[in-house]
Motif scaffolding. Structure first.
Motif, PDB file in Angstrom:
ATOM      1  N   TYR A  80      46.752 -15.892 -15.105  1.00 42.99           N
ATOM      2  CA  TYR A  80      45.419 -15.460 -14.699  1.00 42.99           C
ATOM      3  C   TYR A  80      45.478 -14.842 -13.311  1.00 42.99           C
ATOM      4  CZ  TYR A  80      43.423 -18.419 -18.376  1.00 42.99           C
ATOM      5  OH  TYR A  80      43.087 -18.983 -19.570  1.00 42.99           O
ATOM      6  N   LEU A  83      40.592 -14.080  -9.777  1.00 46.03           N
ATOM      7  CA  LEU A  83      39.221 -13.896 -10.279  1.00 46.03           C
ATOM      8  C   LEU A  83      39.069 -14.481 -11.679  1.00 46.03           C
ATOM      9  CD1 LEU A  83      38.427 -10.274  -9.052  1.00 46.03           C
ATOM     10  CD2 LEU A  83      37.402 -12.404  -8.244  1.00 46.03           C
ATOM     11  N   GLU A  84      40.051 -14.242 -12.532  1.00 41.98           N
ATOM     12  CA  GLU A  84      40.002 -14.792 -13.887  1.00 41.98           C
ATOM     13  C   GLU A  84      40.056 -16.323 -13.860  1.00 41.98           C
ATOM     14  OE1 GLU A  84      42.261 -11.137 -16.252  1.00 41.98           O
ATOM     15  OE2 GLU A  84      43.445 -12.752 -15.337  1.00 41.98           O
ATOM     16  N   SER A  86      38.949 -18.241 -11.454  1.00 41.45           N
ATOM     17  CA  SER A  86      37.643 -18.742 -11.005  1.00 41.45           C
ATOM     18  C   SER A  86      36.636 -18.716 -12.158  1.00 41.45           C
ATOM     19  CB  SER A  86      37.123 -17.950  -9.799  1.00 41.45           C
ATOM     20  OG  SER A  86      36.779 -16.635 -10.148  1.00 41.45           O
ATOM     21  N   THR A  87      36.703 -17.690 -12.997  1.00 43.51           N
ATOM     22  CA  THR A  87      35.827 -17.612 -14.167  1.00 43.51           C
ATOM     23  C   THR A  87      36.127 -18.742 -15.143  1.00 43.51           C
ATOM     24  OG1 THR A  87      35.634 -15.214 -13.925  1.00 43.51           O
ATOM     25  CG2 THR A  87      35.105 -16.132 -16.087  1.00 43.51           C
ATOM     26  N   LEU A  88      37.412 -19.028 -15.341  1.00 44.60           N
ATOM     27  CA  LEU A  88      37.811 -20.146 -16.198  1.00 44.60           C
ATOM     28  C   LEU A  88      37.225 -21.462 -15.680  1.00 44.60           C
ATOM     29  CD1 LEU A  88      39.702 -21.447 -18.440  1.00 44.60           C
ATOM     30  CD2 LEU A  88      41.375 -21.651 -16.605  1.00 44.60           C
ATOM     31  N   GLN A  90      34.597 -21.853 -13.792  1.00 44.81           N
ATOM     32  CA  GLN A  90      33.143 -21.826 -13.959  1.00 44.81           C
ATOM     33  C   GLN A  90      32.755 -22.164 -15.393  1.00 44.81           C
ATOM     34  OE1 GLN A  90      30.604 -20.899 -11.367  1.00 44.81           O
ATOM     35  NE2 GLN A  90      29.732 -22.248 -12.899  1.00 44.81           N
ATOM     36  N   LYS A  91      33.474 -21.612 -16.361  1.00 42.45           N
ATOM     37  CA  LYS A  91      33.193 -21.917 -17.769  1.00 42.45           C
ATOM     38  C   LYS A  91      33.412 -23.396 -18.068  1.00 42.45           C
ATOM     39  CE  LYS A  91      34.124 -17.351 -19.671  1.00 42.45           C
ATOM     40  NZ  LYS A  91      35.036 -16.517 -20.444  1.00 42.45           N
ATOM     41  N   ASN A  94      30.516 -25.280 -16.544  1.00 44.13           N
ATOM     42  CA  ASN A  94      29.291 -25.048 -17.306  1.00 44.13           C
ATOM     43  C   ASN A  94      29.283 -25.796 -18.635  1.00 44.13           C
ATOM     44  OD1 ASN A  94      28.422 -23.363 -15.273  1.00 44.13           O
ATOM     45  ND2 ASN A  94      28.842 -21.474 -16.388  1.00 44.13           N
ATOM     46  N   ALA A 145      39.395 -20.198  -5.872  1.00 42.98           N
ATOM     47  CA  ALA A 145      38.455 -20.016  -6.989  1.00 42.98           C
ATOM     48  C   ALA A 145      37.042 -20.423  -6.582  1.00 42.98           C
ATOM     49  CB  ALA A 145      38.918 -20.820  -8.201  1.00 42.98           C
ATOM     50  N   LEU A 149      33.643 -18.134  -6.407  1.00 39.25           N
ATOM     51  CA  LEU A 149      32.408 -18.482  -7.109  1.00 39.25           C
ATOM     52  C   LEU A 149      31.206 -18.546  -6.169  1.00 39.25           C
ATOM     53  CD1 LEU A 149      33.773 -21.208  -9.558  1.00 39.25           C
ATOM     54  CD2 LEU A 149      33.127 -18.842 -10.099  1.00 39.25           C
ATOM     55  N   ASN A 151      30.980 -16.643  -3.459  1.00 38.10           N
ATOM     56  CA  ASN A 151      30.943 -15.367  -2.716  1.00 38.10           C
ATOM     57  C   ASN A 151      31.249 -15.550  -1.229  1.00 38.10           C
ATOM     58  OD1 ASN A 151      30.366 -13.637  -4.906  1.00 38.10           O
ATOM     59  ND2 ASN A 151      28.261 -14.402  -4.873  1.00 38.10           N
TER      60      ASN A 151
END
Length: 157
Positions: A80, A83-84, A86-88, A90-91, A94, A145, A149, A151
Motif C-alpha cells: 500500500y 494514502l492507501e 490510511s484509507t484501509l 479508516q475503513k 468505520n 496514516a 486522515l 489533514n
C-alpha cells in the motif's frame, strides 16, 4: 478502536527503541495503541524452522482476542502507499471493530495456522528489513496514516 502490534523478540538497539517510543507517544493522540513483545523462543538450535514457526504461532495466537482483525506483515502481502494505508485504517475503524492486530513474525515468517486465521497480509516492501526495523516502520506508518486522515501537515504529497 485499539491497534496492537505484536512482535517476536526484544529490540536490541536503544536508538531504534527510542524512535519507536517517539512514534508510540505520538500515536496516543489518535488511537489506543500498544506494542506487545513476545520473548524469543529458547533453544531454537534444536528446532526445525517449521517447529519454531509453530511455537511462535501458538504464543501469538494466545495474544489475539477472538473478535480482533488479524493482519500479518508478510512479504507475500499486498503493498500500500501511505494514502492507501490510511484509507484501509479508516475503513477498518468505520466497520466498528474493537481491535486491529498487526503481527511481525519471527525470522522464518509465519506458521500456516496464522495464515489461515489472518484477515489480511500486508507487505511493507519487496526488500527485506530486520524485524526490529519493521517495528519502527509500522509504528511510523500508523502515525502517518492518522495525520493523513486528520489533514495534518506531517505527510507531503
Amino acid at each position: 478502536m485499539h491497534i496492537r502490534l505484536i512482535a517476536i523478540g526484544k529490540t536490541d538497539s536503544t536508538a531504534l527503541q527510542g524512535l519507536i517510543s517517539n512514534y508510540q507517544n505520538r500515536l496516543k493522540h489518535y488511537v489506543k495503541f500498544s506494542l506487545d513483545i513476545i520473548p524469543d523462543i529458547k533453544n531454537v538450535k534444536n528446532l526445525s524452522e517449521i517447529e519454531q514457526k509453530k511455537r511462535e504461532a501458538a504464543l501469538i495466537l494466545k495474544q489475539i482476542p477472538q473478535a480482533a482483525i488479524l493482519i500479518l506483515l508478510d512479504e507475500k502481502g499486498k503493498q500500500y502507499s501511505s494514502l492507501e494505508f490510511s484509507t484501509l485504517l479508516q475503513k477498518r475503524m468505520n466497520s466498528g471493530i474493537k481491535e486491529l492486530v498487526f503481527v511481525i513474525g519471527g525470522p522464518y515468517g509465519f506458521a500456516d495456522i496464522l495464515y489461515e486465521k489472518c484477515h489480511q497480509k500486508i507487505s511493507l516492501s519487496k526488500m527485506t528489513f530486520s524485524h526490529q526495523m519493521v517495528r519502527l516502520f509500522v509504528v511510523e506508518q500508523l502515525y502517518r496514516a492518522f495525520t493523513i486522515l486528520r489533514n495534518e501537515p506531517y505527510h507531503h504529497q
